[in-house]
Scaffold this active site. Structure first.
Site, mmCIF file in Angstrom:
data_model
loop_
_atom_site.group_PDB
_atom_site.id
_atom_site.type_symbol
_atom_site.label_atom_id
_atom_site.label_comp_id
_atom_site.label_asym_id
_atom_site.label_seq_id
_atom_site.Cartn_x
_atom_site.Cartn_y
_atom_site.Cartn_z
ATOM 1 C CE LYS A 111 125.621 50.967 -18.697
ATOM 2 N NZ LYS A 111 124.924 52.202 -18.480
ATOM 3 C CE LYS A 193 128.365 51.552 -12.175
ATOM 4 N NZ LYS A 193 127.606 52.758 -12.165
ATOM 5 C CE LYS A 196 121.103 55.863 -12.981
ATOM 6 N NZ LYS A 196 121.222 57.037 -13.772
HETATM 7 P P1 ATP Z 1 124.100 52.442 -14.803
HETATM 8 O O1 ATP Z 1 124.744 51.588 -13.772
HETATM 9 O O2 ATP Z 1 122.756 52.051 -15.196
HETATM 10 O O3 ATP Z 1 125.020 52.749 -15.952
HETATM 11 P P2 ATP Z 1 124.596 54.381 -12.956
HETATM 12 O O4 ATP Z 1 123.880 53.926 -11.780
HETATM 13 O O5 ATP Z 1 126.064 54.122 -13.081
HETATM 14 O O6 ATP Z 1 123.857 53.823 -14.185
HETATM 15 P P3 ATP Z 1 124.988 56.983 -14.072
HETATM 16 O O7 ATP Z 1 123.928 57.906 -14.524
HETATM 17 O O8 ATP Z 1 125.768 56.282 -15.120
HETATM 18 O O9 ATP Z 1 124.374 55.931 -13.106
HETATM 19 O O10 ATP Z 1 125.969 57.734 -13.093
HETATM 20 C C1 ATP Z 1 125.810 59.049 -12.655
HETATM 21 C C2 ATP Z 1 126.974 59.429 -11.779
HETATM 22 O O11 ATP Z 1 126.965 58.650 -10.600
HETATM 23 C C3 ATP Z 1 128.353 59.206 -12.425
HETATM 24 O O12 ATP Z 1 129.231 60.229 -12.033
HETATM 25 C C4 ATP Z 1 128.778 57.914 -11.853
HETATM 26 O O13 ATP Z 1 130.179 57.758 -11.854
HETATM 27 C C5 ATP Z 1 128.233 58.015 -10.446
HETATM 28 N N1 ATP Z 1 128.016 56.678 -9.909
HETATM 29 C C6 ATP Z 1 127.236 55.718 -10.448
HETATM 30 N N2 ATP Z 1 127.260 54.610 -9.696
HETATM 31 C C7 ATP Z 1 128.081 54.882 -8.653
HETATM 32 C C8 ATP Z 1 128.510 54.126 -7.528
HETATM 33 N N3 ATP Z 1 128.102 52.899 -7.350
HETATM 34 N N4 ATP Z 1 129.348 54.719 -6.650
HETATM 35 C C9 ATP Z 1 129.772 55.992 -6.822
HETATM 36 N N5 ATP Z 1 129.408 56.756 -7.867
HETATM 37 C C10 ATP Z 1 128.577 56.209 -8.781
#
Ligand code: ATP
Ligand code: LTN
Length: 327
Positions: A111, A193, A196
């Site tokens: 990040k 991965k 968002k």
């Molecule tokens: P960003 O990518 O903007 O950091 P994010 O999409 O990873 O955000 P978070 O709020 O950080 O979202 O994650 C919330 C939960 O969802 C965490 O437990 C994270 O590990 C899980 N998670 C996020 N992305 C994935 C994914 N692609 N597959 C499985 N679990 C995920």
């Protein structure tokens, strides 16, 4: 019965990866365990947020939790910022963590790289606030996606260190990551991965995407030229889609592979889009109904936060005594 705890940031729309990796396992854990689930608004502000949007995202995340099956009568559902003990414990842990431990965190490195000069101290310190979230509640198990494993491991290290230096105080938590679905990949780039904060909306399926949008996203999802529907880790694009299909349609990989013998990716993607529609449309109706009752959402969060404050304060009284500031 174990104590489970997890949280999600109210930053933008939640996606299918969030659901599969974190929300669904949490909902599942409610059956036989004690669950704490909260909206981590103070994590969200580690990158700049517009106040009106943040407020709405807190409500959206709460509505999504409830619609997905988090039951506030069973589960302690609350808002992080309403429990000041989280930031208090984060400060104390800041005085036990080393700079080098935080510099190793891959999420921070990724990040920070993306933000160039504009990296806030809060973003660097983010894993310490997360450790405080976890350690305040004697958590045994933290269901998260694969990307959060390193953060939970830091929470373990800090608990072990504190216990060693000040006496047995914290339960040492363990991460629980799904073998299948712990890392849902981006539709446009199956090497990264689903996220968002991805550059393109084609990367993810938002839990609020309408039927047409999600169909377009699935039809344009990246695959390969082999044309055979299979769970095969050397082919990450189709493997990711098969994983999603198996979870939303509750079918085994073997069954899916059998169903598509002799058929192409086009047929498979059409069926996947349909399965996702069947899965998401009723969920969206529930989310919308919750969002129409904003006062109710606020009431639920406030009631949970009162209980969380009481529990967190009991732990902080012990912690303050242990470190010597309680006179
Ligand atoms: P960003 O990518 O903007 O950091 P994010 O999409 O990873 O955000 P978070 O709020 O950080 O979202 O994650 C919330 C939960 O969802 C965490 O437990 C994270 O590990 C899980 N998670 C996020 N992305 C994935 C994914 N692609 N597959 C499985 N679990 C995920
Ligand atoms: N960093 C997590 C969100 C989070 C969390 C927690 C998850 C904050 N505190 C405590 C589990 C337990 C993320 O998903 N980005």
């Amino acid at each position: 019965m174990s104590k489970f705890l997890t949280a999600i940031q109210p930053s933008g729309l939640l996606h299918l990866g969030n659901y599969i990796g974190a929300i669904e396992p949490a909902v599942e854990s409610q059956q036989e365990n004690e669950l704490r689930m909260f909206v981590v608004d103070y994590h969200a502000i580690t990158v700049p947020q517009k106040p009106d949007e943040l407020r709405q995202n807190i409500l959206n995340a709460t509505a999504i939790y409830l619609a997905c099956g988090i039951d506030p009568n069973k589960t302690l559902l609350f808002q992080q910022s309403q429990v000041p003990q989280h930031t208090e414990l984060a400060w104390l842990l800041n005085c036990t963590v080393r700079m080098s431990e935080l510099e190793r965190m891959t999420q921070y490195k990724d990040k920070a790289k993306a933000r160039g000069e504009n990296v806030l101290v809060g973003l660097f310190d983010y894993p310490v606030l997360m450790a405080a979230d976890i350690l305040l509640y004697d958590t045994d198990v933290v269901p998260v996606g694969e990307d959060q494993k390193q953060h939970v491991e830091l929470a373990r290290d800090l608990a072990i260190r504190f216990n060693r230096d000040f006496g047995e105080t914290f339960v040492v938590p363990e991460p629980r990551i799904k073998k299948v679905g712990g890392r849902i990949m981006g539709l446009d780039d199956p090497m990264k991965k689903m996220s968002k904060s991805a550059g393109s909306a084609k990367n993810y399926i938002s839990l609020l995407d309408d039927e047409e949008t999600l169909r377009k996203k699935i039809m344009s999802a990246s695959t390969d030229s082999e044309g055979k529907v299979a769970f095969d880790e050397s082919r990450p694009g189709i493997t990711n889609l098969v994983t999603i299909f198996s979870i939303v349609a509750k079918k085994s990989f073997e069954q899916i592979e059998l169903d598509y013998v002799g058929k192409g990716y086009g047929d498979f993607k059409k069926d996947l889009a349909e399965a996702l529609t069947l899965f998401l449309m009723p969920l969206q109706t529930k989310i919308k109904t919750y969002l129409e009752h904003e006062d109710e959402l606020i009431k639920i969060l406030n009631a949970g936060s009162i209980r969380a404050r009481e529990e967190a304060e009991r732990k902080m009284e012990i912690v303050r005594k242990r470190i010597g500031v309680k006179l």
